[in-house]
Design an enzyme around this catalytic site. Structure first.
Site: not given
Ligand code: 5GP
Length: 119
Positions: A32-34, A91, A99-100, A104, A106
């Site tokens: 699950r997303d944080i 993304n 961001e990460v 991934h 979603h």
């Molecule tokens: P992006 O913007 O890279 O597509 O999405 C990164 C997602 O990772 C965001 O929705 C953010 O809330 C989630 N996220 C970032 N750090 C963590 C974490 O430590 N644990 C979890 N479960 N989600 C994370």
């Protein structure tokens, strides 16, 4: 872009950071997303070291790609999202708002999700 082994999802895969796991097999981990943006907001990540969808589709084996995308579908079905429907989003890079730097997907669901992009 080279893979950063210290990104947060690499740490989750290594068990160095906890996650709320919903699915795992040989190819993928889902948790699950944080900071959920829908009633159901799960992230599905491949087990391999891939920065993005671009990196994955350029370098991953057919088995990894098939295994990963089958896992995305399995997660959605296990969460009972298949019949009402759901949205997937990957993304990619700066303009995609990634961001990460570990691929991934979603998985959003649990309510009608509205327009595809924020206006
Ligand atoms: P992006 O913007 O890279 O597509 O999405 C990164 C997602 O990772 C965001 O929705 C953010 O809330 C989630 N996220 C970032 N750090 C963590 C974490 O430590 N644990 C979890 N479960 N989600 C994370």
């Amino acid at each position: 872009m080279s893979y950063d082994t210290n990104n947060v999802f690499a740490k989750i895969l290594r068990g160095e950071i906890p996650c709320d796991k919903v699915f795992e097999d040989d190819w993928a981990l889902a948790f699950r997303d944080i900071a959920p943006q829908a009633p159901v907001h799960v992230l599905v990540i491949p087990k391999g070291d891939y920065v993005s969808l671009d990196d994955f589709t350029a370098k991953a084996s057919d088995a990894e790609i098939a295994g990963f995308y089958r896992a995305v579908g399995k997660v959605a079905r296990e969460l009972n999202l298949d019949t009402p429907g759901y949205r997937t989003l990957a993304n990619t890079g700066d303009h995609g708002g990634q961001e990460v730097p570990h691929l991934h997907v979603h998985l959003f669901g649990g309510k009608p999700l509205g327009p595809m992009l924020a206006r």
